[in-house]
Design an enzyme around this catalytic site. Structure first.
Site, PDB file in Angstrom:
ATOM      1  N   ASP A   1      -1.541  14.232  16.254  1.00 45.99           N
ATOM      2  CA  ASP A   1      -0.638  15.030  17.080  1.00 45.99           C
ATOM      3  C   ASP A   1      -1.313  16.339  17.472  1.00 45.99           C
ATOM      4  O   ASP A   1      -2.076  16.917  16.689  1.00 45.99           O
ATOM      5  CB  ASP A   1       0.651  15.336  16.313  1.00 45.99           C
ATOM      6  CG  ASP A   1       1.434  14.068  15.992  1.00 45.99           C
ATOM      7  OD1 ASP A   1       1.598  13.245  16.910  1.00 45.99           O
ATOM      8  OD2 ASP A   1       1.858  13.919  14.832  1.00 45.99           O
TER       9      ASP A   1
ATOM     10  N   SER B   1       0.863  -1.181   0.000  1.00 44.91           N
ATOM     11  CA  SER B   1       0.000   0.000   0.000  1.00 44.91           C
ATOM     12  C   SER B   1       0.899   1.231   0.000  1.00 44.91           C
ATOM     13  O   SER B   1       2.067   1.159   0.400  1.00 44.91           O
ATOM     14  CB  SER B   1      -0.954   0.005   1.200  1.00 44.91           C
ATOM     15  OG  SER B   1      -0.269  -0.139   2.424  1.00 44.91           O
TER      16      SER B   1
ATOM     17  N   HIS C   1       3.751  -0.990   3.743  1.00 44.47           N
ATOM     18  CA  HIS C   1       3.075   0.287   3.512  1.00 44.47           C
ATOM     19  C   HIS C   1       4.180   1.321   3.286  1.00 44.47           C
ATOM     20  O   HIS C   1       5.008   1.566   4.170  1.00 44.47           O
ATOM     21  CB  HIS C   1       2.231   0.665   4.729  1.00 44.47           C
ATOM     22  CG  HIS C   1       1.441   1.927   4.580  1.00 44.47           C
ATOM     23  ND1 HIS C   1       0.270   1.990   3.833  1.00 44.47           N
ATOM     24  CD2 HIS C   1       1.632   3.167   5.086  1.00 44.47           C
ATOM     25  CE1 HIS C   1      -0.220   3.218   3.906  1.00 44.47           C
ATOM     26  NE2 HIS C   1       0.589   3.948   4.650  1.00 44.47           N
TER      27      HIS C   1
ATOM     28  N   PHE D   1      12.723  14.613  11.289  1.00 44.43           N
ATOM     29  CA  PHE D   1      11.370  14.165  11.617  1.00 44.43           C
ATOM     30  C   PHE D   1      11.420  12.935  12.513  1.00 44.43           C
ATOM     31  O   PHE D   1      10.642  12.813  13.466  1.00 44.43           O
ATOM     32  CB  PHE D   1      10.590  13.857  10.343  1.00 44.43           C
ATOM     33  CG  PHE D   1       9.177  13.419  10.611  1.00 44.43           C
ATOM     34  CD1 PHE D   1       8.234  14.307  11.093  1.00 44.43           C
ATOM     35  CD2 PHE D   1       8.793  12.099  10.399  1.00 44.43           C
ATOM     36  CE1 PHE D   1       6.938  13.903  11.362  1.00 44.43           C
ATOM     37  CE2 PHE D   1       7.494  11.683  10.665  1.00 44.43           C
ATOM     38  CZ  PHE D   1       6.562  12.595  11.143  1.00 44.43           C
TER      39      PHE D   1
ATOM     40  N   ASN E   1      -2.803  -0.501  24.645  1.00 49.50           N
ATOM     41  CA  ASN E   1      -3.435   0.502  23.785  1.00 49.50           C
ATOM     42  C   ASN E   1      -3.677  -0.051  22.391  1.00 49.50           C
ATOM     43  O   ASN E   1      -4.755   0.127  21.807  1.00 49.50           O
ATOM     44  CB  ASN E   1      -2.567   1.756  23.715  1.00 49.50           C
ATOM     45  CG  ASN E   1      -3.218   2.872  22.915  1.00 49.50           C
ATOM     46  OD1 ASN E   1      -4.385   3.210  23.126  1.00 49.50           O
ATOM     47  ND2 ASN E   1      -2.470   3.455  22.003  1.00 49.50           N
TER      48      ASN E   1
ATOM     49  N   HIS F   1       5.454   4.341  21.411  1.00 51.57           N
ATOM     50  CA  HIS F   1       5.030   5.728  21.263  1.00 51.57           C
ATOM     51  C   HIS F   1       5.738   6.581  22.313  1.00 51.57           C
ATOM     52  O   HIS F   1       5.864   6.171  23.474  1.00 51.57           O
ATOM     53  CB  HIS F   1       3.502   5.834  21.435  1.00 51.57           C
ATOM     54  CG  HIS F   1       2.957   7.159  21.031  1.00 51.57           C
ATOM     55  ND1 HIS F   1       3.064   8.284  21.821  1.00 51.57           N
ATOM     56  CD2 HIS F   1       2.296   7.557  19.910  1.00 51.57           C
ATOM     57  CE1 HIS F   1       2.488   9.315  21.215  1.00 51.57           C
ATOM     58  NE2 HIS F   1       2.020   8.893  20.047  1.00 51.57           N
TER      59      HIS F   1
END
Length: 307
Positions: A121, A27, A281, A231, A176, A164
């Site tokens: 975010d 994808s 992906h 990033f 989570n 995370h």
């Protein structure tokens, strides 16, 4: 004397026939263009990648819904003009449940059946504390459950091979993720990673935690090492020292940078295939050459001529 070579090479799954490699699921992710020039590149990239028969392509959704209209428009047009399934991203940042539900109903009316559901975010930026809207969805699991009440969407969610940044520990991380899957998500797509062992360990931990949904490897080709590393630092993804060394001194040498980027990405995806990974992906950054080359390595050939 044995006829077996001293340095024998085991069979590599990445060197299977194209017929076998074609069974891999790919994808591609895009972002909504902001200018006419960027939109032209968006469609050029999509025209190049769509014939590779991806499972779906996705279009991101800006913080606070800033690209909501463009996302809906682009996803609808992709399906109508290319026949490729398209997924719209959706976040719950700075919005009430009613506002988010209105977007979901809009997707449904537009014939969009796939959603990438993300908490999102905060407007202050990556890494800042997230505060749910008082009348909004509390988190991604809550958002997935809300989407499920509106329609039978195919829902993807995010996961994080390095945890995370706001998760207190691995137990909380997998609890989570499990809540998101239990709420109705079909798969999880990882944040970018550059050390394959991190991804493989994450999948093992998820399985041990009782999470059986597919965990798709999110691959970020390095179009610009400085931008990607900056990033990555903000979102908690590690750049290995060996990778930084490969790109060192190439800021003003775009040709060599591109060749090194291709080699690094090819090494990553072929190793993952060799280790049994079957779903990928790709974060395209709205650029096609490197992603197209990687798809070729994974056995994809254009199947349909699109006008």
């Amino acid at each position: 004397m044995s006829d077996t070579p001293i340095f024998s090479t085991p069979d590599r799954l990445s060197r299977q026939s194209e017929e076998e490699l074609a069974k891999l699921d790919l994808s591609f992710e895009f972002f909504p263009p902001k200018t006419d020039k960027m939109e032209a590149r968006f469609w050029e990239t999509l025209e190049r990648l769509a014939p590779l028969s991806p499972r779906f392509v996705s279009v991101t959704y800006g913080a606070g819904g800033t690209t909501r209209g463009r996302t809906t428009k682009m996803v609808s047009r992709i399906e109508k003009e290319t026949g490729v399934k398209a997924a719209a991203h959706l976040t719950c940042v700075d919005a009430t449940k009613d506002e988010v539900n209105e977007v979901v109903r809009g997707y449904k009316e537009a014939g969009i059946s796939r959603i990438v559901a993300l908490r999102g975010d905060p407007p202050e930026g990556v890494g800042q504390p997230f505060q749910p809207h008082p009348q909004g969805y509390r988190n991604a699991a809550d958002l997935v459950a809300g989407i499920r009440t509106i329609g039978n969407f195919d829902i993807s969610v995010a996961c994080y091979p390095e945890k995370h940044p706001q998760s207190p520990d691995w137990y909380a991380e997998f609890e989570n993720l499990k809540r998101k899957i239990d709420a109705g998500a079909s798969r999880a797509i990882t944040q970018m990673f550059f050390d394959n062992d991190l991804y493989l360990r994450f999948v093992d931990r998820a399985r041990n935690a009782g999470i059986e949904a597919p965990i798709v490897a999110g691959i970020q080709p390095i179009h610009n090492f400085t931008q990607i590393s900056n990033f990555a630092g903000r979102c908690g993804a590690t750049i290995p020292n060996w990778m930084a060394e490969r790109f060192e001194g190439l800021e003003d040498d775009p040709e060599t940078h591109a060749l090194v980027a291709a080699a690094v990405a090819a090494e990553q995806v072929t190793e993952l295939v060799d280790r049994g990974v079957t779903e990928f992906h790709f974060y395209t950054m709205n650029r096609s050459p490197l992603v197209y080359a990687l798809a070729r390595l994974l056995g994809r050939r254009p199947q349909i001529s699109r006008g």
